[in-house]
Design an enzyme around this catalytic site. Structure first.
Site, PDB file in Angstrom:
ATOM      1  N   ASN A  32      29.547 122.954   8.624  1.00  0.00           N
ATOM      2  CA  ASN A  32      29.072 121.946   9.573  1.00  0.00           C
ATOM      3  C   ASN A  32      30.190 121.670  10.573  1.00  0.00           C
ATOM      4  OD1 ASN A  32      28.131 119.735  10.943  1.00  0.00           O
ATOM      5  ND2 ASN A  32      28.085 118.355   9.178  1.00  0.00           N
ATOM      6  N   TRP A  33      30.028 122.209  11.768  1.00  0.00           N
ATOM      7  CA  TRP A  33      31.096 122.075  12.780  1.00  0.00           C
ATOM      8  C   TRP A  33      31.125 120.692  13.409  1.00  0.00           C
ATOM      9  CZ3 TRP A  33      30.578 127.317  15.939  1.00  0.00           C
ATOM     10  CH2 TRP A  33      30.879 128.383  15.073  1.00  0.00           C
ATOM     11  N   LYS A  34      30.123 119.885  13.174  1.00  0.00           N
ATOM     12  CA  LYS A  34      30.043 118.541  13.772  1.00  0.00           C
ATOM     13  C   LYS A  34      30.250 118.643  15.290  1.00  0.00           C
ATOM     14  CE  LYS A  34      31.355 116.740   9.314  1.00  0.00           C
ATOM     15  NZ  LYS A  34      31.985 115.727   8.505  1.00  0.00           N
ATOM     16  N   HIS A  39      22.558 113.509   7.305  1.00  0.00           N
ATOM     17  CA  HIS A  39      24.014 113.512   7.087  1.00  0.00           C
ATOM     18  C   HIS A  39      24.519 112.066   7.170  1.00  0.00           C
ATOM     19  CE1 HIS A  39      28.278 114.144   7.659  1.00  0.00           C
ATOM     20  NE2 HIS A  39      28.093 115.362   7.162  1.00  0.00           N
ATOM     21  N   GLU A  90      26.949 110.749   8.539  1.00  0.00           N
ATOM     22  CA  GLU A  90      27.370 110.318   9.877  1.00  0.00           C
ATOM     23  C   GLU A  90      26.150 109.934  10.722  1.00  0.00           C
ATOM     24  OE1 GLU A  90      29.765 113.782  10.633  1.00  0.00           O
ATOM     25  OE2 GLU A  90      31.139 113.094   9.071  1.00  0.00           O
ATOM     26  N   GLU A 112      26.848 114.695  -0.647  1.00  0.00           N
ATOM     27  CA  GLU A 112      28.081 114.520   0.128  1.00  0.00           C
ATOM     28  C   GLU A 112      28.567 113.081   0.021  1.00  0.00           C
ATOM     29  OE1 GLU A 112      28.597 117.673   3.353  1.00  0.00           O
ATOM     30  OE2 GLU A 112      27.626 115.968   4.244  1.00  0.00           O
ATOM     31  N   GLY A 120      35.919 114.063   5.006  1.00  0.00           N
ATOM     32  CA  GLY A 120      37.041 113.991   5.947  1.00  0.00           C
ATOM     33  C   GLY A 120      38.208 113.163   5.441  1.00  0.00           C
ATOM     34  N   SER A 149      35.404 117.148   1.745  1.00  0.00           N
ATOM     35  CA  SER A 149      36.762 117.664   1.565  1.00  0.00           C
ATOM     36  C   SER A 149      36.825 118.900   0.672  1.00  0.00           C
ATOM     37  CB  SER A 149      37.700 116.564   1.046  1.00  0.00           C
ATOM     38  OG  SER A 149      37.786 115.521   2.004  1.00  0.00           O
TER      39      SER A 149
HETATM   40  P1  13P Z   1      34.690 117.536   5.346  1.00  0.00           P
HETATM   41  O1  13P Z   1      34.621 118.895   4.670  1.00  0.00           O
HETATM   42  O2  13P Z   1      35.494 117.582   6.615  1.00  0.00           O
HETATM   43  O3  13P Z   1      35.101 116.468   4.399  1.00  0.00           O
HETATM   44  O4  13P Z   1      33.194 117.189   5.825  1.00  0.00           O
HETATM   45  C1  13P Z   1      32.164 117.337   4.941  1.00  0.00           C
HETATM   46  C2  13P Z   1      30.885 117.195   5.663  1.00  0.00           C
HETATM   47  O5  13P Z   1      30.568 116.127   6.161  1.00  0.00           O
HETATM   48  C3  13P Z   1      30.031 118.382   5.785  1.00  0.00           C
HETATM   49  O6  13P Z   1      28.772 118.056   6.271  1.00  0.00           O
END
Ligand code: 13P
Length: 254
Positions: free
Chosen positions: A9-11, A98, A100, A170, A176, A216
């Site tokens: 997931n590149w966000k 997600h 976020e 997640e 993160g 993470s």
């Molecule tokens: P990180 O791997 O940066 O913790 O993010 C996880 C994530 O939100 C994947 O969708």
């Protein structure tokens, strides 16, 4: 046998050239270093989906998905992207719910449920993200939170439709933060999710549902996590933005 998947997931990261170079590096590395069939899905920003689908035509082990979609299929919804548009590009996967999206854009189990319906209607497999916050875990209500996200967000589906979905656990406190769920914590909750699926849809469906871990996950901890009996791969954020670390995660799949 259920599908094992490593997804990136590149966000909201990478400019166009960076996205294309990362993809080119991954295509080359998979070809040179991985002889087995693996399922890799990249979730770039919407803007790059079309180009990356063309770019990945040469490597069937890499698929491209979307990070979100609208809960409407067309119309006056400025700034939104609809599932049928994604389908028209050849996009086969979409992330739904997600954390976020839930925390910054007001998404909830109900809006997730309609996104899942619309994605499935257009033959796009949703990856439904479920998660608890640190406060919820510390208050020991994480199982209840996950159960509610399942019931309100996805358990309205028929058995046939549910069979086209993937789930990703997640924990918000691990995203993160560099704090990963311990193998015991990850297995415990993945097992709980699989049992809930079994109760709702039966043991065949539960045994065939892919459950990803995210939060993470990196090239140091992926192997241990991917070897857990109820973890079928990962949804990787930060560590998917560099080809070497993401490839090492892909190679950690047993
Ligand atoms: P990180 O791997 O940066 O913790 O993010 C996880 C994530 O939100 C994947 O969708």
């Amino acid at each position: 046998m259920r599908n094992k998947i490593v997804a990136g997931n590149w966000k909201m990261n990478l400019l166009k050239e960076e996205a294309q170079s990362l993809t080119a590096e991954l295509i080359g590395m998979i070809k040179d270093e991985v002889s087995r069939p693996v399922n890799v899905i990249l979730f770039p920003p919407f803007l790059y989906i079309n180009a990356l689908i063309q770019q990945c035509n040469v490597e069937s082990r890499i698929q491209i998905g979307a990070q979100n979609c609208s809960n409407n299929s067309s119309g006056a919804f400025t700034g939104e992207v609809a599932a049928p548009m994604l389908a028209s590009l050849g996009c086969k996967y979409v992330l739904v719910g997600h954390s976020e999206r839930r925390s910054y854009y007001g998404e909830n189990n109900r809006s997730c449920a309609s996104k899942i319906d619309i994605a499935l209607h257009h033959n796009i497999s949703p990856i439904y993200c479920i998660e608890e916050t640190l406060k919820e875990r510390e208050s020991n209500i994480h199982f209840t939170v996950i159960q509610k996200q399942l019931e309100e967000g996805i358990f309205h589906l028929s058995k046939e439709k549910f069979s086209n979905c993937i789930l990703a656990y997640e924990p918000v406190w691990a995203i993160g933060t560099g704090k990963t769920a311990s193998p015991d914590q990850a297995q415990e909750i993945h097992h709980f999710i699989r049992k809930a699926i079994e109760k709702k849809y039966g043991s065949d469906v539960a045994a065939n549902t892919t459950l990803l871990y995210g939060g993470s996950c990196n090239d140091q901890n992926a192997k241990e996590l991917f070897n857990l009996p109820d973890v079928d791969g990962g949804l990787i954020g930060g560590a998917s933005l560099k080809s070497r670390s993401f490839m090492n995660i892909i190679k950690s799949m047993p």
